[in-house]
Design a protein around this motif. Structure first.
Motif, PDB file in Angstrom:
ATOM      1  N   PHE A 187      -7.649   5.272   8.928  1.00  0.00           N
ATOM      2  CA  PHE A 187      -7.678   4.657   7.601  1.00  0.00           C
ATOM      3  C   PHE A 187      -6.502   3.706   7.405  1.00  0.00           C
ATOM      4  CE2 PHE A 187     -10.229   8.538   7.014  1.00  0.00           C
ATOM      5  CZ  PHE A 187     -11.403   7.923   6.598  1.00  0.00           C
ATOM      6  N   THR A 188      -6.792   2.602   6.713  1.00  0.00           N
ATOM      7  CA  THR A 188      -5.774   1.594   6.415  1.00  0.00           C
ATOM      8  C   THR A 188      -5.881   1.261   4.925  1.00  0.00           C
ATOM      9  OG1 THR A 188      -7.253  -0.300   6.735  1.00  0.00           O
ATOM     10  CG2 THR A 188      -6.177   0.574   8.694  1.00  0.00           C
ATOM     11  N   ALA A 189      -5.165   0.218   4.502  1.00  0.00           N
ATOM     12  CA  ALA A 189      -5.217  -0.160   3.082  1.00  0.00           C
ATOM     13  C   ALA A 189      -6.236  -1.257   2.807  1.00  0.00           C
ATOM     14  CB  ALA A 189      -3.837  -0.593   2.605  1.00  0.00           C
ATOM     15  N   GLY A 190      -7.053  -1.618   3.799  1.00  0.00           N
ATOM     16  CA  GLY A 190      -8.074  -2.631   3.520  1.00  0.00           C
ATOM     17  C   GLY A 190      -8.427  -3.466   4.740  1.00  0.00           C
ATOM     18  N   GLY A 191      -9.311  -4.414   4.522  1.00  0.00           N
ATOM     19  CA  GLY A 191      -9.792  -5.245   5.614  1.00  0.00           C
ATOM     20  C   GLY A 191      -8.686  -6.100   6.229  1.00  0.00           C
ATOM     21  N   LYS A 227      -1.653   7.583  -4.969  1.00  0.00           N
ATOM     22  CA  LYS A 227      -1.299   7.399  -3.562  1.00  0.00           C
ATOM     23  C   LYS A 227      -1.874   6.071  -3.065  1.00  0.00           C
ATOM     24  CE  LYS A 227      -1.488  12.347  -2.402  1.00  0.00           C
ATOM     25  NZ  LYS A 227      -1.410  12.752  -3.819  1.00  0.00           N
ATOM     26  N   GLY A 228      -1.250   5.520  -2.034  1.00  0.00           N
ATOM     27  CA  GLY A 228      -1.797   4.298  -1.436  1.00  0.00           C
ATOM     28  C   GLY A 228      -1.434   3.040  -2.196  1.00  0.00           C
ATOM     29  N   ILE A 229      -0.438   3.138  -3.057  1.00  0.00           N
ATOM     30  CA  ILE A 229       0.046   1.939  -3.725  1.00  0.00           C
ATOM     31  C   ILE A 229       1.574   1.984  -3.718  1.00  0.00           C
ATOM     32  CG2 ILE A 229       0.014   2.933  -6.060  1.00  0.00           C
ATOM     33  CD1 ILE A 229      -0.892  -0.710  -5.162  1.00  0.00           C
ATOM     34  N   GLY A 284      -8.247  -1.474  -1.930  1.00  0.00           N
ATOM     35  CA  GLY A 284      -7.010  -0.934  -1.377  1.00  0.00           C
ATOM     36  C   GLY A 284      -7.222   0.178  -0.369  1.00  0.00           C
ATOM     37  N   ILE A 285      -8.448   0.288   0.122  1.00  0.00           N
ATOM     38  CA  ILE A 285      -8.694   1.261   1.191  1.00  0.00           C
ATOM     39  C   ILE A 285      -9.577   0.588   2.236  1.00  0.00           C
ATOM     40  CG2 ILE A 285     -10.747   2.300   0.100  1.00  0.00           C
ATOM     41  CD1 ILE A 285      -8.073   4.197   2.128  1.00  0.00           C
ATOM     42  N   ALA A 291       0.819  -1.222   0.000  1.00  0.00           N
ATOM     43  CA  ALA A 291       0.000   0.000   0.000  1.00  0.00           C
ATOM     44  C   ALA A 291       0.848   1.265   0.000  1.00  0.00           C
ATOM     45  CB  ALA A 291      -0.947   0.008   1.184  1.00  0.00           C
ATOM     46  N   GLY A 292       2.169   1.146  -0.181  1.00  0.00           N
ATOM     47  CA  GLY A 292       2.975   2.359  -0.225  1.00  0.00           C
ATOM     48  C   GLY A 292       4.390   2.147   0.291  1.00  0.00           C
TER      49      GLY A 292
END
Ligand SMILES: Cc1ncc(COP(=O)(O)O)c(C=O)c1O
Ligand SMILES: Cc1ncc(COP(=O)(O)O)c(C=O)c1O
Ligand code: FES
Ligand code: FES
Lengths: 146, 393, 393
Positions: free
Chosen positions: C68-72, B208-210, C209-210, B70-71
């Motif tokens: 906030f994170t990158a997913g579950g 962003k976020g990758i 991805g979120i 995620a980054g």
């Protein structure tokens, strides 16, 4: 973090920047921790602050609080000037972001240091005024915790 | 005020037009979960593998050595904690530098609390580590060397190939945080003997976020995020296909255009640097004069503070950043500027302008015209500058 | 073949039109880094805080309790490892269930290797835990209960409010993996006494991805990703603003439309379930008949295998999923279907159809017409079915 319109106004167009050559009292304080410095010049006549000027090395909040603090003390008696606290300055500026509260302490302490300098020079006592400290951060250690 | 001249590309970049166009179909049309068997999922799977190839190609890796994250921060955490855990029976010592990004430094602090020992190499006045110092801090229990490819604040590029050789000679894994380098300077993990590498999409025109981590085949890394079997069980979570496609495209474009774009940026950067140093007294360049990122200009102005500069720049539509304590919210000026030996006061007055493909010669000229005025305005307010002027008089 | 009827919404959903429109400006126009001081960055900051509010509102939390994170998967890992590390001096026992998602189960296995003990509660034939069993497995050293809100395969909804009460009574933290529940069933963390909750954007019309984790104020959680000061130092990394805006919007919309949409889905779902059970002999519903997600239909067909069904469905443009070992790549059929007591063979022949706002009554009718044919075609090939037919004859 966002500054209020008042803060931005006082930052972009700071009032009272400069020096007073024949100042009655001069105070300089530094926040050793974040490295910022503020210097205040006061012209005092008949127990009243006739003029105030400042120089500041610091962030937007430091400049704006310097500007506002010097505005607020002009025309005040010495005793009234003590009421220009960091809280009063902040309120006059419509508040500061939490991480910037310590900057307003710089203004209060510089003002107090200048008053103290005046009192020393004139061998008088201003009720409620204490000697300035070297590093104001020690004074306000716990004020800006998040 | 709206931002008209964006010179904070080291913080983040806008998504490039070509990247934007490439990712659009993956939100509403090709939304399938790449792990599924049906038709719409195959598009996702295909896109995923194409992006993996693009990223691999950009850094001289094999396709199967790229894992999406995620980054940059996640990649850095995964590299350090992943190797530390996987090799804990082998040793507990890690070597890094004093000027790493917080994603490395704070992870190291965490590891120190958990039984690992970390050597933080100092750097010289230009921000470079000394190779002899690196080699002499290697111990029998050293399991990992992590040195950033290029610094995010002062732009200094480390001798990565030399570091790789030293690591290989001693049989130690070598990780590099290349978040600021990928797409901006040539990288070849094979030739440079890099075992792990971190990157982040939004520093080179991607979303962003990758991000991604390159892990050389055979290098043991414990996952940071457990769960599904995605990314060969090294990183769980439904794949962010749009982000992945965007990263792949961004790396591909940046690699293809690098030589031309670098030439253009070097010209602008050096114009900016020499222009400022010429026009503003009591200013100095931070970082290495030549071994630096093509878009990075970092200058300290004595006697003034950075946040005030940023606000005055913002007021004329220019976006920049500073290593001042006052902008960090932490009351400490940048650890990078301290590490290259700047006194507190000078670190305070630092200004970072980072150029990228969006910036033109006009931008540079405008900024060059305005900065001297802004610095002077602030110096006129500064009690420190007053002292200097008085002393001189 | 192209997918015409998408019935795998539990795997992932397409991004909703309104969400798509909301995120578009955050790639090329409002690309600023939320941590910066200049104008363009303020847009990002504003968007970030608005989304945080939207997410908080959707689950009855306070704005400052959302990270906030990158997913579950990341949220699940962070919840378990974060609490385990933060409370390691207090205890080392965690209670969860046998039917959790792998993001929970594999994290628990990792914790077991690192000195923690984990109780995996069994479930009844409908996939529900027994509250007495939960309560009696609490020990003095229990630090966390993690029970999923709703199951991703069979759709069973747990008695979350009751679990919350038990956790509170014993002074134990309660985490729920609500990845399948957020936006689909009403959630109120205050009323349900939930201390931590995981969610993921792409399960409710948001981007992939979120994700986010809700952490009740005062609950100690060690970060999983160290670095910058983002998300109040709980989760480092430049914020994925577009993703965050998308998640916020998706939660807001789903919450607002929930009662109407649920009614519609319940109707379709029950039509689908009863239609299949009626038309296809030797079929059974998996999961709870009423306490189940409004879009979830999971049915086992004896004597056939799931992957074959998926391929035949794909051939007519229908996307679905199965708990078959053959689709998992692991040779084991779904642990969830095993946990509700299905024999291997029956678990193999499971089909999951998950409906969402994109599905219509027409879709359901089409699938209802085709499934009996597909099942029959496969049964005609099945040696197991032959035996049954022979026995009967
Ligand atoms: C119940 C449950 N938990 C966790 C996850 C993981 O979410 P993500 O794939 O977004 O990381 C999923 C979906 O894949 C899920 O259904
Ligand atoms: C050198 C370096 N490493 C790591 C990171 C972290 O990347 P991200 O914010 O994408 O997680 C950054 C940028 O923020 C960086 O400049
Ligand atoms: S003077 Fe440094 S933060 Fe305000
Ligand atoms: S029969 Fe081929 S994987 Fe099961």
């Amino acid at each position: 973090m966002e500054y209020s319109e008042k803060v931005m106004d006082h930052f972009m167009n700071p009032r009272n920047v400069g020096v007073i050559e024949d100042a009655s009292g001069v105070g300089q304080v530094g926040n050793l921790k974040c490295g910022d410095i503020m210097k205040v010049y006061l012209k005092i006549e008949n127990g009243r602050i006739e003029d105030a000027k400042f120089k500041t090395f610091g962030c937007g909040a430091a400049v704006a609080t310097s500007s506002m603090a010097t505005e607020l003390v002009k025309g005040k008696t010495l005793q009234e000037a003590l009421e220009v606290t960091n809280k009063a300055v902040m309120e006059a500026l419509d508040g500061l972001p939490p991480v910037k509260v310590h900057c307003s302490c710089l203004a209060e302490e510089a003002l107090h240091a200048a008053l103290w300098d005046y009192a020393q020079k004139n061998q008088m006592e201003i009720h409620g005024l204490k000697a300035p400290v070297e590093d104001i951060d020690e004074l306000h250690q716990n004020e800006n915790e998040d | 005020m709206t931002t008209k001249i964006y010179m904070d590309n080291a913080a983040t970049t806008p998504v490039r037009d070509e990247v934007f166009d490439a990712i659009l179909p993956y939100f509403k049309e090709y939304y399938g979960n790449a792990s599924s068997v049906y038709s719409i999922a195959k598009e996702s799977k295909k896109a995923l593998e194409k992006a993996r190839e693009q990223v691999a190609k950009g850094i001289g890796a094999k396709t199967e050595e790229i894992y999406f994250t995620a980054g940059g921060s996640e990649s850095d955490n995964m590299a350090l904690r992943g190797v530390a855990e996987a090799l804990k029976t082998k040793g507990n010592h890690i070597i890094t530098t004093k000027i790493e990004h917080h994603a490395i430094l704070h992870t190291c602090e965490y590891l120190e609390k958990n039984g690992y020992e970390v050597t933080y190499l100092p750097v010289d006045e230009f921000g470079k580590i000394r190779l002899e110092e690196l080699e002499s801090s290697i111990r029998p229990e050293t399991i990992l060397i992590s040195v950033m490819f290029a610094n995010n604040e002062i732009g200094t590029i480390q001798p990565v190939g030399e570091i790789g050789k030293i690591a290989e000679k001693h049989g130690i894994l070598f990780h590099t945080d290349a978040v600021q380098a990928v797409g901006h300077v040539p990288i070849h993990v094979e030739e440079m003997k890099i075992d792990l590498l971190s990157m982040s999409g939004h520093k080179l025109g991607g979303p962003k976020g990758i991000g991604a981590i390159y892990i050389r085949k055979g290098v043991p890394v414990q996952p940071l995020i457990f769960g599904g079997a995605q990314e060969k069980k090294k990183r769980a979570g439904t794949e962010n296909i749009a982000g992945i496609v965007g990263l792949g495209k961004a790396v591909e474009l940046a690699t293809a255009e690098m030589s031309v774009e670098t030439k253009r940026l070097l010209h602008l950067r050096d114009q900016l640097i020499s222009g400022i140093l010429e026009k503003v007294p009591y200013s100095r360049l931070n970082g290495h004069p030549t071994d630096r990122l093509p878009g990075n200009c970092n200058i300290s102005f004595s006697y003034i503070e950075g946040e005030s500069m940023l606000l005055l720049l913002d007021a004329i539509g220019v976006a920049a950043s500073s290593g001042s304590a006052c902008t960090s919210g932490s009351l400490d000026p940048s650890h990078v500027l301290m590490a290259i030996g700047l006194p507190h006061g000078v670190a305070h007055g630092s200004l970072r302008l980072t150029l990228d493909r969006g910036n033109t010669e006009e931008d540079v000229n405008f900024v060059l015209k305005k900065i001297p005025e802004i610095v002077q305005k602030l110096r006129d307010m500064s009690p420190l500058y007053e002292e200097i002027v008085n002393k001189k008089a």
